[in-house]
Design a protein around this motif. Structure first.
Motif, PDB file in Angstrom:
ATOM      1  N   GLY A  55       0.768  -1.282   0.035  1.00  0.00           N
ATOM      2  CA  GLY A  55       0.203   0.139  -0.105  1.00  0.00           C
ATOM      3  C   GLY A  55       0.687   1.413   0.254  1.00  0.00           C
ATOM      4  O   GLY A  55       0.530   2.375  -0.815  1.00  0.00           O
ATOM      5  N   HIS A 106      -2.171   4.187  -5.272  1.00  0.00           N
ATOM      6  CA  HIS A 106      -4.394   4.368  -4.710  1.00  0.00           C
ATOM      7  C   HIS A 106      -3.291   3.083  -3.146  1.00  0.00           C
ATOM      8  O   HIS A 106      -3.874   2.422  -3.153  1.00  0.00           O
ATOM      9  CB  HIS A 106      -4.911   4.491  -5.294  1.00  0.00           C
ATOM     10  N   PRO A 107      -2.812   3.773  -1.795  1.00  0.00           N
ATOM     11  CA  PRO A 107      -2.341   3.149  -1.056  1.00  0.00           C
ATOM     12  C   PRO A 107      -3.668   3.152  -0.314  1.00  0.00           C
ATOM     13  O   PRO A 107      -3.240   1.969   0.759  1.00  0.00           O
ATOM     14  CB  PRO A 107      -1.830   4.084  -0.268  1.00  0.00           C
ATOM     15  N   VAL A 108      -4.540   3.465  -0.597  1.00  0.00           N
ATOM     16  CA  VAL A 108      -6.042   3.045   0.898  1.00  0.00           C
ATOM     17  C   VAL A 108      -6.308   2.454   1.038  1.00  0.00           C
ATOM     18  O   VAL A 108      -6.002   1.323   2.374  1.00  0.00           O
ATOM     19  CB  VAL A 108      -6.939   4.017   0.734  1.00  0.00           C
ATOM     20  N   VAL A 109      -6.517   1.330   0.020  1.00  0.00           N
ATOM     21  CA  VAL A 109      -7.276   0.193   0.268  1.00  0.00           C
ATOM     22  C   VAL A 109      -6.525  -1.293   0.339  1.00  0.00           C
ATOM     23  O   VAL A 109      -6.795  -2.205   1.753  1.00  0.00           O
ATOM     24  CB  VAL A 109      -8.554   0.052  -1.110  1.00  0.00           C
ATOM     25  N   ALA A 156      -3.382  -0.523   1.710  1.00  0.00           N
ATOM     26  CA  ALA A 156      -3.147  -0.353   3.877  1.00  0.00           C
ATOM     27  C   ALA A 156      -4.114  -1.173   4.506  1.00  0.00           C
ATOM     28  O   ALA A 156      -4.034  -1.723   5.558  1.00  0.00           O
ATOM     29  CB  ALA A 156      -2.490   0.766   3.576  1.00  0.00           C
ATOM     30  N   VAL A 157      -5.661  -0.765   4.245  1.00  0.00           N
ATOM     31  CA  VAL A 157      -6.298  -0.988   5.945  1.00  0.00           C
ATOM     32  C   VAL A 157      -6.545  -2.755   5.415  1.00  0.00           C
ATOM     33  O   VAL A 157      -7.009  -3.281   6.723  1.00  0.00           O
ATOM     34  CB  VAL A 157      -7.729  -0.506   4.783  1.00  0.00           C
ATOM     35  N   VAL A 195     -14.123   2.929  -4.067  1.00  0.00           N
ATOM     36  CA  VAL A 195     -12.894   3.585  -3.434  1.00  0.00           C
ATOM     37  C   VAL A 195     -12.244   3.413  -4.683  1.00  0.00           C
ATOM     38  O   VAL A 195     -11.618   2.366  -4.923  1.00  0.00           O
ATOM     39  CB  VAL A 195     -12.306   3.125  -2.542  1.00  0.00           C
TER      40      VAL A 195
END
Length: 155
Positions: free
Chosen positions: A27, A32-35, A37-38, A85
């Protein structure tokens, strides 16, 4: 008990930590690191809350964790295909691809505690291992006698 090979739970838990931290690291590298990483954080938290050798908080049992794992794997697939997202195509592919080692690990995990595994092995293998030991002892005695006879004949 099944015929498939069963791995100790610590291997399963270790794989979850590795996969979770790999997703977090991915991530940070992604556009686009959000998904990723989460989802990585969810996998790490899932590994940390179970009562196991590497459990940090030990809030849930292995039996519950077994089915939470299925939900987490479904969440990974859902996160990969969700349209809301923004995500890179490589991120989507990584999330779907990471389900394979998690599912493999899940399928081949022995979910019992050490005491349960020990008790199960004792109940299953005691007669079999005793038979193997008896047979090995008898064969060794037969070979010894046969060798002694051969030596005595040569004299």
């Amino acid at each position: 008990m099944t015929d498939r090979a069963q791995r100790p739970f610590w291997i399963h838990q270790f794989i979850e930590y590795v996969v979770g931290f790999a997703l977090i690291a991915f991530g940070f590298q992604d556009t686009h690191p959000v998904v990723p990483a989460v989802v990585g954080v969810v996998v790490v938290i899932n590994a940390a809350v179970v009562h196991g050798p590497f459990g940090a908080f030990r809030l849930i049992s292995r039996r519950i964790h077994r089915w939470v794992d299925v939900i987490v794997m479904a969440f990974l697939v859902f996160a990969a295909v969700q349209p809301w997202v923004e995500m890179s195509s490589l991120g989507r592919l990584a999330l779907i691809g990471i389900v394979v080692p998690l599912a493999f690990s899940w399928w081949y995990t022995d979910w019992g505690t050490r005491a349960e595994r020990k008790q199960r092995r004792a109940a299953q293998g005691s007669q079999r291992s005793e038979d193997i030991g008896t047979t090995a002892g008898r064969k060794a005695a037969e070979y010894y006698k046969a060798g002694k006879k051969m030596i005595d004949r040569d004299d």
